[in-house]
Design a protein around this motif. Structure first.
Motif, PDB file in Angstrom:
ATOM      1  N   PHE A 167      61.949  21.086  29.693  1.00  0.00           N
ATOM      2  CA  PHE A 167      62.713  21.487  30.873  1.00  0.00           C
ATOM      3  C   PHE A 167      62.182  20.764  32.107  1.00  0.00           C
ATOM      4  O   PHE A 167      62.952  20.218  32.907  1.00  0.00           O
ATOM      5  N   SER A 168      60.865  20.740  32.251  1.00  0.00           N
ATOM      6  CA  SER A 168      60.239  20.075  33.390  1.00  0.00           C
ATOM      7  C   SER A 168      60.581  18.592  33.408  1.00  0.00           C
ATOM      8  O   SER A 168      60.883  18.018  34.462  1.00  0.00           O
ATOM      9  N   SER A 169      60.568  17.965  32.258  1.00  0.00           N
ATOM     10  CA  SER A 169      60.918  16.549  32.150  1.00  0.00           C
ATOM     11  C   SER A 169      62.368  16.306  32.566  1.00  0.00           C
ATOM     12  O   SER A 169      62.669  15.353  33.286  1.00  0.00           O
ATOM     13  N   GLN A 170      63.248  17.165  32.127  1.00  0.00           N
ATOM     14  CA  GLN A 170      64.664  17.022  32.492  1.00  0.00           C
ATOM     15  C   GLN A 170      64.867  17.216  33.988  1.00  0.00           C
ATOM     16  O   GLN A 170      65.662  16.503  34.611  1.00  0.00           O
ATOM     17  N   VAL A 171      64.162  18.157  34.581  1.00  0.00           N
ATOM     18  CA  VAL A 171      64.267  18.383  36.024  1.00  0.00           C
ATOM     19  C   VAL A 171      63.791  17.139  36.775  1.00  0.00           C
ATOM     20  O   VAL A 171      64.414  16.710  37.752  1.00  0.00           O
ATOM     21  N   ARG A 172      62.681  16.530  36.313  1.00  0.00           N
ATOM     22  CA  ARG A 172      62.186  15.306  36.948  1.00  0.00           C
ATOM     23  C   ARG A 172      63.223  14.188  36.866  1.00  0.00           C
ATOM     24  O   ARG A 172      63.482  13.489  37.852  1.00  0.00           O
ATOM     25  N   ILE A 179      66.466  14.473  36.536  1.00  0.00           N
ATOM     26  CA  ILE A 179      67.591  14.818  37.405  1.00  0.00           C
ATOM     27  C   ILE A 179      67.250  14.501  38.851  1.00  0.00           C
ATOM     28  O   ILE A 179      68.073  13.949  39.591  1.00  0.00           O
ATOM     29  N   ASN A 180      66.035  14.809  39.274  1.00  0.00           N
ATOM     30  CA  ASN A 180      65.627  14.526  40.651  1.00  0.00           C
ATOM     31  C   ASN A 180      65.573  13.023  40.919  1.00  0.00           C
ATOM     32  O   ASN A 180      65.944  12.573  42.013  1.00  0.00           O
ATOM     33  N   ILE A 181      65.152  12.234  39.932  1.00  0.00           N
ATOM     34  CA  ILE A 181      65.155  10.780  40.087  1.00  0.00           C
ATOM     35  C   ILE A 181      66.582  10.277  40.258  1.00  0.00           C
ATOM     36  O   ILE A 181      66.875   9.481  41.158  1.00  0.00           O
ATOM     37  N   LEU A 182      67.481  10.746  39.407  1.00  0.00           N
ATOM     38  CA  LEU A 182      68.887  10.345  39.511  1.00  0.00           C
ATOM     39  C   LEU A 182      69.500  10.781  40.839  1.00  0.00           C
ATOM     40  O   LEU A 182      70.286  10.049  41.445  1.00  0.00           O
ATOM     41  N   LYS A 183      69.136  11.962  41.271  1.00  0.00           N
ATOM     42  CA  LYS A 183      69.660  12.488  42.538  1.00  0.00           C
ATOM     43  C   LYS A 183      69.230  11.598  43.706  1.00  0.00           C
ATOM     44  O   LYS A 183      70.045  11.263  44.572  1.00  0.00           O
ATOM     45  N   ARG A 184      67.947  11.192  43.711  1.00  0.00           N
ATOM     46  CA  ARG A 184      67.458  10.310  44.781  1.00  0.00           C
ATOM     47  C   ARG A 184      68.173   8.961  44.743  1.00  0.00           C
ATOM     48  O   ARG A 184      68.542   8.408  45.784  1.00  0.00           O
ATOM     49  N   LYS A 185      68.399   8.425  43.539  1.00  0.00           N
ATOM     50  CA  LYS A 185      69.113   7.153  43.417  1.00  0.00           C
ATOM     51  C   LYS A 185      70.541   7.276  43.936  1.00  0.00           C
ATOM     52  O   LYS A 185      71.038   6.378  44.624  1.00  0.00           O
ATOM     53  N   GLN A 186      71.203   8.374  43.598  1.00  0.00           N
ATOM     54  CA  GLN A 186      72.572   8.586  44.060  1.00  0.00           C
ATOM     55  C   GLN A 186      72.625   8.721  45.583  1.00  0.00           C
ATOM     56  O   GLN A 186      73.521   8.195  46.231  1.00  0.00           O
TER      57      GLN A 186
END
Length: 62
Positions: free
Chosen positions: A25-30, A32-39
């Motif tokens: 779960f923690s890995s998936q959240v990380r 998602i946050n990387i993708l969010k910053r890129k977007q």
């Protein structure tokens, strides 16, 4: 809350995911946050490009 007994709440089991599930779960959240910053970065770049295009269009440079 009316009708809820504190003693019963203390006896209630609380499900806890395994360490492996928590890490996944923690890995998936990380990720998602990387993708969010890129977007967000890409959106900022698109906004800048659009503003530049608008400016040039209204000045008759296109």
């Amino acid at each position: 809350v009316r009708g809820i007994n504190l003693g019963d709440l203390r006896k209630m089991p609380i499900p806890v995911p395994s360490t492996a599930e928590q890490e996944e779960f923690s890995s998936q959240v990380r990720q998602i946050n990387i993708l969010k910053r890129k977007q967000q970065s890409a959106l900022g770049a698109f906004d800048d490009l659009f503003a530049s295009l608008q400016s040039r269009a209204f000045r008759g440079e296109l």
